[in-house]
Design an enzyme around this catalytic site. Sequence first.
Site, PDB file in Angstrom:
ATOM      1  N   LYS A  73      35.015  37.886  42.250  1.00 42.39           N
ATOM      2  CA  LYS A  73      35.693  38.910  41.453  1.00 42.39           C
ATOM      3  C   LYS A  73      36.846  39.602  42.186  1.00 42.39           C
ATOM      4  O   LYS A  73      37.153  40.772  41.971  1.00 42.39           O
ATOM      5  CB  LYS A  73      34.715  39.975  40.924  1.00 42.39           C
ATOM      6  CG  LYS A  73      33.471  39.447  40.268  1.00 42.39           C
ATOM      7  CD  LYS A  73      33.678  38.218  39.429  1.00 42.39           C
ATOM      8  CE  LYS A  73      34.422  38.435  38.144  1.00 42.39           C
ATOM      9  NZ  LYS A  73      34.665  37.102  37.460  1.00 42.39           N
ATOM     10  N   THR A  76      40.244  35.456  42.087  1.00 46.90           N
ATOM     11  CA  THR A  76      40.258  34.015  42.365  1.00 46.90           C
ATOM     12  C   THR A  76      41.029  33.249  41.289  1.00 46.90           C
ATOM     13  O   THR A  76      41.805  32.330  41.596  1.00 46.90           O
ATOM     14  CB  THR A  76      38.794  33.481  42.365  1.00 46.90           C
ATOM     15  OG1 THR A  76      37.944  34.475  42.932  1.00 46.90           O
ATOM     16  CG2 THR A  76      38.681  32.178  43.102  1.00 46.90           C
ATOM     17  N   THR A  77      40.809  33.633  40.032  1.00 45.19           N
ATOM     18  CA  THR A  77      41.464  32.949  38.908  1.00 45.19           C
ATOM     19  C   THR A  77      42.986  33.048  39.050  1.00 45.19           C
ATOM     20  O   THR A  77      43.714  32.073  38.807  1.00 45.19           O
ATOM     21  CB  THR A  77      41.028  33.620  37.581  1.00 45.19           C
ATOM     22  OG1 THR A  77      39.631  33.889  37.635  1.00 45.19           O
ATOM     23  CG2 THR A  77      41.357  32.753  36.389  1.00 45.19           C
ATOM     24  N   HIS A 141      33.585  30.477  47.588  1.00 46.17           N
ATOM     25  CA  HIS A 141      33.277  31.871  47.931  1.00 46.17           C
ATOM     26  C   HIS A 141      32.510  31.933  49.261  1.00 46.17           C
ATOM     27  O   HIS A 141      32.020  32.989  49.640  1.00 46.17           O
ATOM     28  CB  HIS A 141      32.395  32.509  46.848  1.00 46.17           C
ATOM     29  CG  HIS A 141      33.097  32.760  45.538  1.00 46.17           C
ATOM     30  ND1 HIS A 141      34.378  33.242  45.435  1.00 46.17           N
ATOM     31  CD2 HIS A 141      32.657  32.617  44.258  1.00 46.17           C
ATOM     32  CE1 HIS A 141      34.703  33.382  44.156  1.00 46.17           C
ATOM     33  NE2 HIS A 141      33.686  32.998  43.426  1.00 46.17           N
ATOM     34  N   SER A 171      34.198  44.883  39.008  1.00 45.88           N
ATOM     35  CA  SER A 171      34.514  43.670  38.263  1.00 45.88           C
ATOM     36  C   SER A 171      33.275  42.774  38.187  1.00 45.88           C
ATOM     37  O   SER A 171      32.963  42.192  37.151  1.00 45.88           O
ATOM     38  CB  SER A 171      35.668  42.936  38.956  1.00 45.88           C
ATOM     39  OG  SER A 171      36.035  41.814  38.214  1.00 45.88           O
ATOM     40  N   TYR A 229      45.014  41.364  46.835  1.00 38.23           N
ATOM     41  CA  TYR A 229      45.226  41.494  45.391  1.00 38.23           C
ATOM     42  C   TYR A 229      46.211  42.634  45.106  1.00 38.23           C
ATOM     43  O   TYR A 229      47.136  42.487  44.310  1.00 38.23           O
ATOM     44  CB  TYR A 229      43.870  41.781  44.735  1.00 38.23           C
ATOM     45  CG  TYR A 229      43.859  41.870  43.231  1.00 38.23           C
ATOM     46  CD1 TYR A 229      43.549  40.760  42.447  1.00 38.23           C
ATOM     47  CD2 TYR A 229      44.117  43.081  42.573  1.00 38.23           C
ATOM     48  CE1 TYR A 229      43.506  40.846  41.058  1.00 38.23           C
ATOM     49  CE2 TYR A 229      44.074  43.171  41.191  1.00 38.23           C
ATOM     50  CZ  TYR A 229      43.772  42.051  40.439  1.00 38.23           C
ATOM     51  OH  TYR A 229      43.725  42.144  39.056  1.00 38.23           O
ATOM     52  N   ARG A 295      39.778  40.335  32.468  1.00 36.93           N
ATOM     53  CA  ARG A 295      39.356  41.618  31.883  1.00 36.93           C
ATOM     54  C   ARG A 295      40.576  42.517  31.916  1.00 36.93           C
ATOM     55  O   ARG A 295      41.537  42.280  31.220  1.00 36.93           O
ATOM     56  CB  ARG A 295      38.148  42.183  32.661  1.00 36.93           C
ATOM     57  CG  ARG A 295      37.376  43.270  31.921  1.00 36.93           C
ATOM     58  CD  ARG A 295      36.180  43.726  32.745  1.00 36.93           C
ATOM     59  NE  ARG A 295      36.557  44.321  34.016  1.00 36.93           N
ATOM     60  CZ  ARG A 295      36.831  45.608  34.206  1.00 36.93           C
ATOM     61  NH1 ARG A 295      36.731  46.465  33.212  1.00 36.93           N
ATOM     62  NH2 ARG A 295      37.185  46.070  35.406  1.00 36.93           N
ATOM     63  N   LYS A 296      40.575  43.530  32.817  1.00 33.84           N
ATOM     64  CA  LYS A 296      41.734  44.417  32.847  1.00 33.84           C
ATOM     65  C   LYS A 296      42.786  43.948  33.855  1.00 33.84           C
ATOM     66  O   LYS A 296      43.976  44.103  33.656  1.00 33.84           O
ATOM     67  CB  LYS A 296      41.302  45.825  33.229  1.00 33.84           C
ATOM     68  CG  LYS A 296      40.553  46.574  32.147  1.00 33.84           C
ATOM     69  CD  LYS A 296      40.377  48.008  32.619  1.00 33.84           C
ATOM     70  CE  LYS A 296      39.721  48.871  31.562  1.00 33.84           C
ATOM     71  NZ  LYS A 296      39.412  50.213  32.088  1.00 33.84           N
ATOM     72  N   GLY A 297      42.293  43.468  34.990  1.00 30.61           N
ATOM     73  CA  GLY A 297      43.222  43.048  36.036  1.00 30.61           C
ATOM     74  C   GLY A 297      44.032  44.205  36.590  1.00 30.61           C
ATOM     75  O   GLY A 297      45.221  44.072  36.843  1.00 30.61           O
TER      76      GLY A 297
HETATM   77  P1  A3P Z   1      38.752  43.033  36.518  1.00 26.27           P
HETATM   78  O1  A3P Z   1      37.335  42.780  36.122  1.00 26.27           O
HETATM   79  O2  A3P Z   1      38.897  44.206  37.444  1.00 26.27           O
HETATM   80  O3  A3P Z   1      39.682  43.144  35.370  1.00 26.27           O
HETATM   81  P2  A3P Z   1      37.806  36.361  39.791  1.00 26.27           P
HETATM   82  O4  A3P Z   1      38.957  35.597  39.274  1.00 26.27           O
HETATM   83  O5  A3P Z   1      37.665  36.308  41.286  1.00 26.27           O
HETATM   84  O6  A3P Z   1      36.561  36.057  39.049  1.00 26.27           O
HETATM   85  O7  A3P Z   1      38.147  37.886  39.528  1.00 26.27           O
HETATM   86  C1  A3P Z   1      38.238  38.402  38.219  1.00 26.27           C
HETATM   87  C2  A3P Z   1      39.099  39.621  38.268  1.00 26.27           C
HETATM   88  O8  A3P Z   1      40.480  39.222  38.402  1.00 26.27           O
HETATM   89  C3  A3P Z   1      39.014  40.422  36.974  1.00 26.27           C
HETATM   90  O9  A3P Z   1      39.257  41.773  37.367  1.00 26.27           O
HETATM   91  C4  A3P Z   1      40.167  39.838  36.174  1.00 26.27           C
HETATM   92  O10 A3P Z   1      40.604  40.662  35.131  1.00 26.27           O
HETATM   93  C5  A3P Z   1      41.220  39.684  37.267  1.00 26.27           C
HETATM   94  N1  A3P Z   1      42.231  38.672  36.919  1.00 26.27           N
HETATM   95  C6  A3P Z   1      42.046  37.468  36.354  1.00 26.27           C
HETATM   96  N2  A3P Z   1      43.224  36.846  36.159  1.00 26.27           N
HETATM   97  C7  A3P Z   1      44.180  37.674  36.622  1.00 26.27           C
HETATM   98  C8  A3P Z   1      45.599  37.589  36.691  1.00 26.27           C
HETATM   99  N3  A3P Z   1      46.248  36.540  36.231  1.00 26.27           N
HETATM  100  N4  A3P Z   1      46.261  38.626  37.228  1.00 26.27           N
HETATM  101  C9  A3P Z   1      45.603  39.711  37.700  1.00 26.27           C
HETATM  102  N5  A3P Z   1      44.262  39.859  37.666  1.00 26.27           N
HETATM  103  C10 A3P Z   1      43.548  38.849  37.131  1.00 26.27           C
END
Ligand code: A3P
Length: 328
Positions: A73, A76-77, A141, A171, A229, A295-297
């Site tokens: 969280k 990574t995405t 991870h 998150s 981040y 989600r919110k990012g």
């Molecule tokens: P939030 O839950 O705070 O919104 P992971 O990819 O490691 O699973 O992490 C997920 C978190 O990264 C979530 O945070 C998600 O909204 C955010 N996220 C996913 N894609 C993103 C992007 N393109 N830019 C910024 N944040 C992103």
Amino acid sequence: MAQNELPMNLRDDNVSEETKTLISSLPREQDSQGKLCKFQGCWYYYNTLQAVINFQTNFKPQDTDIILASFPKSGTTWLKALSVAILERYKQPTDDHPIHPLLSDNPHGIVPFFEIDMYLKTSTPDLTKFSTSSPRLFSTHMPLHTVKEGLKDSPCKVVYLCRNVKDALISRWYFRCKYQKSEVARSNLESMFESFCSGVSFYGLFWDHALSYWRGSLENPKHVLFLKYEELKTEPCVQVKKLAEFLGCPFTKEEEESGLVIKILELCSIRNLSGLDVNKTGKTWMNVDYNSYFRKGEVGDWKNLLTPEMENKIDMIIEKLKGSDFKF
Ligand code: A3P
């Protein structure tokens, strides 16, 4: 929750006799999702430990491989999307791949996790099915020392994305709520917080994890890149250029002048990715909705959920770590 209702990585039904013997010699705990054991300083559910061992034993690295690493969280995405977009920019559409991979698949579908995707079901996966890109892109991870055992002495590059610990925690909380009956889960924020701070939770202590990569990046900056981040948010162009340079494909002056860096950032923005059909409707092979990765990012969303006491507790842990060379 019954074993068969859990995602496969949280279960304990795919463990070899050898790994069972190993587990019996390791520190063990139980949380609301399953049985955990501590291996090389990090806590794993048993099936994931089996996958970690499968990876360490059987992965054959290529020198050009790129590994994208993070604590869960931490964005990574986003890191996967940016890396794919940077590396794919040279490729023209072909009959086999007529559209950009990020428009037809989720970043997690394009860049597999060693221990969540590739080595979870089998110790000898067909890697050509998992990573079709060149150079090959993988993710994890696991902490750096554990990854290194699988990489043997290969010089392949590792990129780590670190996020503010409070935001990563919140998150994770929302992600978990999605898969549990949310009222029950919400009443357990406190217990999740406690296990997160004690480190007895999936992937262990956040601080140890980040420090393993931070130190690795200082020891060998050509091998490990440490990104944050929050810096990607505040100075996206600078950070994406840094990433491209590290991956061995820096932007040319012409590319920069043509606005390519901005285009890549736009393609990989949470607004754009979360609005794509594939991300609205698709699922991982473990049945996790792709849309749950967006989600919110935002930076600082933890302020809406952590109590002042929780905030203080994390701040005190961070304070204790001040002796180390890394600033959280
Ligand atoms: P939030 O839950 O705070 O919104 P992971 O990819 O490691 O699973 O992490 C997920 C978190 O990264 C979530 O945070 C998600 O909204 C955010 N996220 C996913 N894609 C993103 C992007 N393109 N830019 C910024 N944040 C992103």
